[in-house]
Design a protein around this motif. Structure first.
Motif, short mmCIF file in Angstrom:
data_model
loop_
_atom_site.label_atom_id
_atom_site.label_comp_id
_atom_site.label_asym_id
_atom_site.label_seq_id
_atom_site.Cartn_x
_atom_site.Cartn_y
_atom_site.Cartn_z
N GLY A 75 7.31 28.96 23.45
CA GLY A 75 8.35 27.93 23.41
C GLY A 75 8.28 26.97 24.60
N ALA A 76 7.23 27.10 25.41
CA ALA A 76 7.10 26.24 26.60
C ALA A 76 6.25 25.01 26.27
CB ALA A 76 6.43 27.01 27.74
N GLN A 77 6.44 23.94 27.04
CA GLN A 77 5.54 22.79 26.97
C GLN A 77 4.44 23.03 28.00
OE1 GLN A 77 7.68 19.13 27.57
NE2 GLN A 77 8.41 19.04 25.46
N ILE A 78 3.19 22.88 27.59
CA ILE A 78 2.06 23.17 28.48
C ILE A 78 1.13 21.97 28.50
CG2 ILE A 78 0.15 24.75 28.99
CD1 ILE A 78 1.67 26.85 27.25
N THR A 125 6.36 23.83 31.39
CA THR A 125 7.76 23.42 31.48
C THR A 125 8.58 24.19 30.45
OG1 THR A 125 7.00 21.22 32.12
CG2 THR A 125 9.32 21.43 31.49
N GLY A 126 9.74 24.71 30.88
CA GLY A 126 10.62 25.45 29.97
C GLY A 126 11.63 26.26 30.74
N THR A 127 12.28 27.19 30.05
CA THR A 127 13.22 28.09 30.72
C THR A 127 12.39 29.16 31.46
OG1 THR A 127 13.28 29.66 28.91
CG2 THR A 127 14.84 27.82 28.80
N PRO A 128 13.01 29.94 32.35
CA PRO A 128 12.26 31.01 33.02
C PRO A 128 11.59 31.95 32.03
CG PRO A 128 14.35 30.67 34.14
CD PRO A 128 14.38 29.79 32.92
N ALA A 155 15.59 23.30 31.89
CA ALA A 155 14.14 23.51 31.96
C ALA A 155 13.67 23.38 33.41
CB ALA A 155 13.44 22.47 31.10
N SER A 156 12.68 24.20 33.76
CA SER A 156 12.05 24.07 35.08
C SER A 156 10.53 23.97 34.86
CB SER A 156 12.40 25.27 35.97
OG SER A 156 12.06 26.47 35.32
N THR A 157 9.80 23.71 35.94
CA THR A 157 8.36 23.49 35.83
C THR A 157 7.61 24.44 36.75
OG1 THR A 157 8.68 21.18 35.24
CG2 THR A 157 6.53 21.75 36.10
N HIS A 158 6.49 24.94 36.25
CA HIS A 158 5.64 25.82 37.06
C HIS A 158 4.20 25.31 36.94
CE1 HIS A 158 4.36 29.58 38.96
NE2 HIS A 158 3.36 29.58 38.10
#
Length: 269
Positions: free
Chosen positions: A222-225, A242-245, A191-194
């Motif tokens: 499917g992301a955590q926001i 937060t999640g995959t690209p 997981a990465s964060t944007h």
């Protein structure tokens, strides 16, 4: 023809049954969620009118079908009532086209075969994310994005691929769910964060009433926001994804789509 065929099957099944009252014929339609408001009408006026004029029972599901932006509309009654009801629903859908891209509902088969670029077919779930990623990275025959104002809007079929990839790669499986085929194996990318900032006066259209819109975006991407609380003296709010690209890309697109609809005056989406 379908409605009459269903009635025929009901009559045939009743000949071997002690039941005396004939159950109604039931059909389920799959309708883009953005058109359901027009189908229901202000205060339920349109759906009431359709029920009364056709004699059919019509129910619009409150929740979207899994991993899609579509809802089920259940119609039951006599074949003639169903035919008239479907006609009226089609008229409403023609008069009020869907807003934005629709992610179609696709019932999940037990095992999804993966078709590689060379045409080989494999039902290997571990290869699925790699295969779909390569499909996404290949230059598409049509432009993958349309520029509308300042936002890049993916074409619907490209959006569907992105959504499927996001669902396969999500690093946050639903609570209590594991991969039965590969116990203990996590095939998801890390997981990465944007982070992005949104003006305070537009944050409401992202959150929605009682958090409905932000929950839809979380479910579909499917992301955590996380949305930071408002800070005194600041006109902007920070959103952390937060999640995959693939998760992050889809979440960003869905957030941009909400902003675009709000700015262009289609905020009732």
């Amino acid at each position: 023809m379908i409605a009459y065929k269903f009635e025929e099957d009901i009559i045939n099944s009743m000949s071997n049954s002690p039941a005396t009252s004939k159950p109604p014929v039931t059909l389920r339609l799959v309708v883009p969620a953005s058109q359901c408001g027009s189908l229901i009408g202000k205060g339920g006026s349109k759906i009431k009118e359709i029920r009364e004029s056709t004699g059919a029972q019509v129910q619009v599901a409150g929740d979207m079908l899994p991993n899609s932006t579509e809802r089920a509309v259940t119609i039951s009654g006599t074949p003639d009532a169903i035919i008239q009801c479907v006609k009226q629903i089609c008229v409403v859908m023609l008069e009020s086209p869907p807003k934005g891209a629709t992610i179609p509902y696709r019932p999940k088969p037990a095992s999804t075969p993966v078709i590689f670029a060379g045409g080989q077919v494999r039902a290997d779930p571990l290869a699925a994310s790699t295969a779909n990623l390569s499909l996404l990275l290949q230059p598409p025959p049509l432009p993958a994005y349309t520029i509308q104002g300042q936002y890049a809007i993916p074409h619907p079929d490209q959006l569907t691929k992105l959504h499927q990839l996001a669902m396969q790669q999500t690093p946050f499986p639903p609570l209590g769910q594991t991969n039965p085929a590969f116990p203990g194996l996590d095939a998801s990318p890390p997981a990465s964060t944007h982070e992005l900032t949104i003006p305070n006066d537009l944050i409401g259209c992202i959150i929605g009433r009682q958090g409905t819109k932000i929950n839809e975006i979380r479910q579909m991407s499917g992301a955590q926001i996380k949305i930071a609380n408002a800070t005194e003296g600041s006109s902007e709010r920070q959103i952390t994804i937060t999640g995959t690209p693939a998760n992050i890309s889809l979440a960003q697109y869905l957030i941009n789509a909400r902003l675009t609809s709000e700015v262009t005056g289609m905020g009732a989406l």
